[in-house]
Design an enzyme around this catalytic site. Sequence first.
Site, PDB file in Angstrom:
ATOM      1  N   GLU A 281     148.344 -12.620  -2.105  1.00 51.13           N
ATOM      2  CA  GLU A 281     149.295 -13.682  -2.428  1.00 51.13           C
ATOM      3  C   GLU A 281     148.962 -14.181  -3.836  1.00 51.13           C
ATOM      4  OE1 GLU A 281     151.251 -15.020   0.115  1.00 51.13           O
ATOM      5  OE2 GLU A 281     150.167 -14.595   1.980  1.00 51.13           O
TER       6      GLU A 281
ATOM      7  N   GLU B 167     153.520 -22.688  10.176  1.00 44.59           N
ATOM      8  CA  GLU B 167     153.576 -21.502  11.043  1.00 44.59           C
ATOM      9  C   GLU B 167     152.166 -21.055  11.419  1.00 44.59           C
ATOM     10  OE1 GLU B 167     155.610 -18.058   9.215  1.00 44.59           O
ATOM     11  OE2 GLU B 167     154.008 -16.882  10.167  1.00 44.59           O
TER      12      GLU B 167
ATOM     13  N   ARG C  86     144.489 -20.978  10.209  1.00 46.22           N
ATOM     14  CA  ARG C  86     145.555 -21.990  10.396  1.00 46.22           C
ATOM     15  C   ARG C  86     145.367 -22.714  11.735  1.00 46.22           C
ATOM     16  NH1 ARG C  86     151.123 -20.155   7.750  1.00 46.22           N
ATOM     17  NH2 ARG C  86     150.286 -19.744   5.672  1.00 46.22           N
TER      18      ARG C  86
HETATM   19  P1  AMO Z   1     152.356 -12.528   9.492  1.00 44.42           P
HETATM   20  O1  AMO Z   1     152.367 -11.884   8.163  1.00 44.42           O
HETATM   21  O2  AMO Z   1     153.373 -13.602   9.729  1.00 44.42           O
HETATM   22  O3  AMO Z   1     152.597 -11.455  10.643  1.00 44.42           O
HETATM   23  O4  AMO Z   1     150.914 -13.112   9.776  1.00 44.42           O
HETATM   24  C1  AMO Z   1     150.582 -13.663  11.037  1.00 44.42           C
HETATM   25  C2  AMO Z   1     149.915 -15.021  10.877  1.00 44.42           C
HETATM   26  O5  AMO Z   1     148.753 -14.894  10.071  1.00 44.42           O
HETATM   27  C3  AMO Z   1     148.581 -16.061   9.281  1.00 44.42           C
HETATM   28  N1  AMO Z   1     148.571 -15.702   7.864  1.00 44.42           N
HETATM   29  C4  AMO Z   1     147.825 -16.289   6.912  1.00 44.42           C
HETATM   30  N2  AMO Z   1     146.924 -17.275   6.979  1.00 44.42           N
HETATM   31  C5  AMO Z   1     146.330 -17.660   5.840  1.00 44.42           C
HETATM   32  N3  AMO Z   1     146.582 -17.106   4.628  1.00 44.42           N
HETATM   33  C6  AMO Z   1     147.473 -16.098   4.504  1.00 44.42           C
HETATM   34  N4  AMO Z   1     147.696 -15.550   3.322  1.00 44.42           N
HETATM   35  C7  AMO Z   1     148.136 -15.648   5.694  1.00 44.42           C
HETATM   36  N5  AMO Z   1     149.067 -14.708   5.943  1.00 44.42           N
HETATM   37  C8  AMO Z   1     149.298 -14.748   7.261  1.00 44.42           C
HETATM   38  C9  AMO Z   1     149.735 -16.999   9.610  1.00 44.42           C
HETATM   39  C10 AMO Z   1     150.779 -16.052  10.162  1.00 44.42           C
HETATM   40  O6  AMO Z   1     151.653 -16.698  11.063  1.00 44.42           O
HETATM   41  N6  AMO Z   1     151.877  -8.095  11.813  1.00 44.42           N
HETATM   42  C11 AMO Z   1     152.450  -9.422  11.925  1.00 44.42           C
HETATM   43  C12 AMO Z   1     152.110 -10.074  13.257  1.00 44.42           C
HETATM   44  C13 AMO Z   1     152.737  -9.379  14.463  1.00 44.42           C
HETATM   45  O7  AMO Z   1     153.977  -9.223  14.470  1.00 44.42           O
HETATM   46  O8  AMO Z   1     151.996  -9.017  15.379  1.00 44.42           O
HETATM   47  C14 AMO Z   1     151.931 -10.268  10.771  1.00 44.42           C
HETATM   48  O9  AMO Z   1     150.962  -9.971  10.120  1.00 44.42           O
HETATM   49  O10 AMO Z   1     149.306 -17.912  10.600  1.00 44.42           O
END
Ligand code: AMO
Length: 434
Positions: free
Chosen positions: A213, A357, A408
């Site tokens: 990110e 989220e 989170r």
């Molecule tokens: P997604 O990309 O929404 O879904 O990620 C799932 C959850 O992981 C957390 N998350 C993060 N927390 C902190 N920093 C970040 N950069 C970050 N990115 C994601 C969030 C998010 O809701 N493969 C799908 C999941 C699935 O469908 O099983 C996935 O990765 O809480």
Amino acid sequence: MENRTYTADADPGESVTVAGWVHELRDLGGIAFLILRDTTGKIQIKFEKDEMDDDLVDTGLNVARESVISVTGEVDEEPRAPTGVEITPDSVEVVAEADTELPLDPSGKVDADLSTRLDNRTLDLRKEEVQAIFTIRAEIQHAAREQFRDLDCTEINTPKIVATGTEGGTELFPITYFGEEAFMNQSPQLFKQLIAGSNVERVFEIGPIFRAEEHNTPRHLNEATSIDFEGAFCDQHEAMDVAEAVVTAVYEAVDANCQDELDALGLAEEFEVPTGEFPRLSYEEAIERINATGELDEQLLWGDDLPTEGEVALGEDVGEHYFITDWPSEIKPFYIMDQDGDDQLSTGFDLMHPQMELVSGGQREHRYDHLIEGFEQQGLDPEAFDYYTKMFKYGMPPHAGFGLGGERLVMTLLGLDNIREGVLFPRDRQRLSP
Ligand code: AMO
């Protein structure tokens, strides 16, 4: 260390050896007190200068704060001591001396900014309230594991060095793998599906995910911990039930086992366990409710992703954990299945804490032809994913799952302002060491 007694176990009438850090020294003239701290708490060591060996008094009272010492002596009841007991030392040994100048004050009397704290995590973690966060984090992972096991899931570990990305929208970290380009994995998505499609059926993983990110926010990390579930013969509704059960079990475990830590964080009074029946709102209802709050400058339209301010406005409106279901297919990844008879609506869902989220999930596309079409629609080359797609030709059952952001969960459960407070050594745009 042989014969060492934890400070919490030092009972009156015993002769013990305790070891730990010099928390505080209070010299009152004829008498002085040293407070020694270990992982179980603190204990007072009493020095009566006229009645003790000069060397012993000298060693005990000239040692710098945060030095490691070991003390042997008799434990007595002393109602005026912080823990009701004190030790009169027969010997004091300095095990590891600390500099007199410390980069931060572990007694917490002087505040330090987050960056200084993260640069000096060893000292920072000597504070009771900081240690409490990580004790609770460990309890959260333990409770999640137990809940998954109760739900007949097998714990798996999937590779973190991979050939392809899966989560569009966030960038990949490239690495060199024996002269070839490879990446740090963004999520265990494809691997957990491949295992759910074996006889193992129901799996979970708690492991790192890497997201390149660009933005630096209080809720994003570049290395995070994902709590993943995948179950064969499950649909999105059953996956939501599992997410609800895991989040609720985690809160229950923290409530049952971490009252001292909640107290150290000033949260013991206000901590509430969610009811376990989270409202399930459709995406359509969610955007209508966000628009009705009037908090956004522009009204959201069908197909828009929810902006952060929209999530916050809706969270305030709902006031508890909730799901958003029935997302438009075009804003969900290729592996999410469309709803029966409607290729505009997906089976994808998000689980929201009122502030952000926590989870994304859904039922997966398990039909080979549809899967290949999905890749093409998202501009991905199905050939590059051959290792994954070909298994869909050999008997892939319907399956569903989710990914829950571990940090989170810690952040929202404890009401932390910054996600980094719940990570020992966070990785972000500015931080690659320690
Ligand atoms: P997604 O990309 O929404 O879904 O990620 C799932 C959850 O992981 C957390 N998350 C993060 N927390 C902190 N920093 C970040 N950069 C970050 N990115 C994601 C969030 C998010 O809701 N493969 C799908 C999941 C699935 O469908 O099983 C996935 O990765 O809480």
